[in-house]
Design a protein around this motif. Structure first.
Motif, short mmCIF file in Angstrom:
data_model
loop_
_atom_site.label_atom_id
_atom_site.label_comp_id
_atom_site.label_asym_id
_atom_site.label_seq_id
_atom_site.Cartn_x
_atom_site.Cartn_y
_atom_site.Cartn_z
N GLN A 266 -34.61 -8.78 4.31
CA GLN A 266 -34.18 -10.18 4.38
C GLN A 266 -32.68 -10.28 4.65
O GLN A 266 -32.23 -11.11 5.45
CB GLN A 266 -34.54 -10.88 3.07
N HIS A 267 -31.89 -9.43 4.01
CA HIS A 267 -30.45 -9.43 4.24
C HIS A 267 -30.13 -9.09 5.69
O HIS A 267 -29.28 -9.73 6.33
CB HIS A 267 -29.77 -8.42 3.29
N ASP A 268 -30.83 -8.09 6.22
CA ASP A 268 -30.58 -7.71 7.61
C ASP A 268 -30.97 -8.85 8.56
O ASP A 268 -30.28 -9.11 9.55
CB ASP A 268 -31.35 -6.44 7.96
N MET A 269 -32.05 -9.56 8.25
CA MET A 269 -32.46 -10.68 9.08
C MET A 269 -31.43 -11.81 9.02
O MET A 269 -31.09 -12.42 10.04
CB MET A 269 -33.85 -11.18 8.66
N VAL A 270 -30.92 -12.10 7.82
CA VAL A 270 -29.89 -13.14 7.70
C VAL A 270 -28.66 -12.77 8.52
O VAL A 270 -28.10 -13.60 9.25
CB VAL A 270 -29.53 -13.36 6.21
N THR A 271 -28.23 -11.50 8.41
CA THR A 271 -27.06 -11.05 9.17
C THR A 271 -27.31 -11.14 10.66
O THR A 271 -26.44 -11.58 11.44
CB THR A 271 -26.74 -9.59 8.78
N TRP A 272 -28.51 -10.74 11.08
CA TRP A 272 -28.89 -10.76 12.50
C TRP A 272 -28.88 -12.20 13.02
O TRP A 272 -28.30 -12.49 14.07
CB TRP A 272 -30.27 -10.13 12.63
N VAL A 273 -29.50 -13.10 12.30
CA VAL A 273 -29.59 -14.50 12.74
C VAL A 273 -28.21 -15.16 12.76
O VAL A 273 -27.88 -15.93 13.67
CB VAL A 273 -30.57 -15.28 11.85
N GLY A 275 -25.34 -13.72 13.34
CA GLY A 275 -24.65 -13.27 14.54
C GLY A 275 -25.27 -13.81 15.81
O GLY A 275 -24.58 -14.16 16.77
N LEU A 276 -26.59 -13.89 15.81
CA LEU A 276 -27.32 -14.33 16.99
C LEU A 276 -27.03 -15.78 17.33
O LEU A 276 -26.85 -16.14 18.50
CB LEU A 276 -28.82 -14.15 16.73
N CYS A 277 -26.96 -16.62 16.32
CA CYS A 277 -26.83 -18.07 16.53
C CYS A 277 -25.43 -18.60 16.23
O CYS A 277 -25.20 -19.81 16.31
CB CYS A 277 -27.85 -18.80 15.68
N GLY A 278 -24.51 -17.71 15.85
CA GLY A 278 -23.17 -18.16 15.52
C GLY A 278 -23.14 -19.02 14.28
O GLY A 278 -22.35 -19.97 14.17
N LEU A 279 -23.97 -18.68 13.30
CA LEU A 279 -24.10 -19.47 12.08
C LEU A 279 -23.26 -18.89 10.94
O LEU A 279 -23.06 -17.67 10.86
CB LEU A 279 -25.56 -19.52 11.62
N ASP A 280 -22.80 -19.75 10.06
CA ASP A 280 -22.25 -19.30 8.80
C ASP A 280 -23.37 -18.56 8.05
O ASP A 280 -24.54 -18.95 8.11
CB ASP A 280 -21.80 -20.50 7.98
N ALA A 284 -27.45 -19.38 7.82
CA ALA A 284 -28.48 -18.42 8.23
C ALA A 284 -29.41 -18.11 7.07
O ALA A 284 -30.63 -17.98 7.25
CB ALA A 284 -27.83 -17.14 8.76
N TYR A 285 -28.85 -17.99 5.88
CA TYR A 285 -29.64 -17.73 4.66
C TYR A 285 -30.67 -18.84 4.45
O TYR A 285 -31.85 -18.59 4.17
CB TYR A 285 -28.67 -17.63 3.49
#
Length: 347
Positions: A266-273, A275-280, A284-285
């Motif tokens: 889940q942490h890796d997905m939050v980090t990925w998203v 970066g992917l979408c330019g989100l805080d 993303a969380y």
């Protein structure tokens, strides 16, 4: 087909690797390249009848033979290897599964020590119908039979670990390894961070199908004929194994206890998203929390593996439309490119 290099490799029994790291390269390849490989089942082909008990016909720790490793020219720590599965097809008309004493999710093990007798060893042979795309289950203690869909996958794909480690092919971790996720199927690209020069990519542990969690510890195990396209993404790290299909991105976390494997994915997905979408990261969380799917991979191996899976359609407002992203750096649409290369190979 273009001038894409095609490497065919069927290992002899003495050429299998039993670890990630510590094994000499079987072949050297330059990417992008197509690998046409044969992988033996996790029993090294020794369980062929219902009387072939693992404790009698297999020698621990020589379980889960890996085809490879493949030394990838130019791969260095900090890069990412992209492995696109073109096809995964059973090499035999049958497969095997079994219970193993002191192994599995619903029995005492050496880590979950209980005052109870180990489960007995029982072998089930499954009949595979390639035309009908089915796997036939036949009960051992009654006349019950049922056909389940054939969904071929690889339980194991990985590179050499970091820090000079040598890990058993039975173990999943940040380098990949024995993740046992049904998501590792044809049409999917797996991204693995490079830890050593050459990466040393290996794969094996073919399953004609497997339920999420691999509850008894053993899937419908079979030898495979597999075609994959391998590419190298320079200068882009990948902290944990990531997967991409046409519709989803996925992160794989492996650890014990299970909640830590879940947290990693889940942490890796939050980090990925993020970066992917330019989100805080907090945005993303929140997005991942409400949109993620969390299929289990395995809850029986040395480490457990949990998957975080997110539909790409939810990321349309960010950079996802331009291709997959690792830590915020666009990967030039690696999945789409490899899918196109696969189409060219087939033609």
């Amino acid at each position: 087909m273009s001038d894409l290099e095609v490497i065919t490799f069927r290992p002899s029994p003495e050429e299998y690797a039993w670890t990630f790291g510590g094994a000499a390269p079987a072949r050297r390849i330059r990417t992008p390249a197509v690998l046409e490989v044969y992988t033996e089942d996790c029993f090294a082909g020794r369980v062929r009848t219902e009387q072939d008990l693992v404790s009698q016909v297999c020698e621990f720790p020589f379980l889960n033979p890996q085809t490879g490793p493949f030394y990838i020219e130019g791969a260095a720590p900090g890069d990412t290897v992209a492995v696109h599965f073109v096809s995964i097809e059973p090499a035999r008309e049958w497969a095997a599964s079994t219970t193993v004493p002191l192994f599995g999710a619903l029995t005492g093990t050496h880590l979950t020590a209980l005052l109870q007798d180990p489960l007995p060893e029982v072998v089930w042979l499954w009949q595979l119908d390639a035309a009908a795309r089915t796997c036939r289950f036949s009960a051992r203690y009654s006349s019950f039979t049922v056909d389940l869909p054939m969904e071929p996958m690889h339980g194991t794909v990985g590179v050499a670990p970091a820090n000079l480690e040598v890990r058993s092919a039975l173990v999943p971790d940040a380098f990949g390894g024995n993740m046992d996720t049904p998501e590792m199927r044809a049409g999917v690209t797996c991204y693995l961070g490079v830890n050593v020069d050459g990466a040393l990519l290996s794969l094996g542990d073919g399953h004609a199908r497997q339920g999420e969690g691999e509850t008894c510890g053993v899937a419908v195990e079979c030898a495979m004929n597999t075609v994959l396209v391998v590419d190298l993404i320079k200068g882009v790290p990948c902290p944990w194994p990531r997967l991409e299909s046409d519709t989803h991105i996925m992160s794989a976390g492996s650890a014990r206890p299970l909640e830590d494997a879940f947290r990693i994915a889940q942490h890796d997905m939050v980090t990925w998203v993020a970066g992917l979408c330019g989100l805080d990261p907090l945005d993303a969380y929140q997005l991942v929390t409400q949109a993620v799917e969390s299929p289990l991979a395995n809850v029986c191996d040395t480490n457990y593996t949990s998957i975080a899976k997110l539909a790409k359609r939810y990321l349309a407002g960010g950079a996802a439309a331009g291709g997959a992203v690792m830590d915020g750096a666009v990967m030039d649409g690696a999945h789409d490119r490899l899918r196109d290369l696969a189409a060219g190979y087939r033609s």
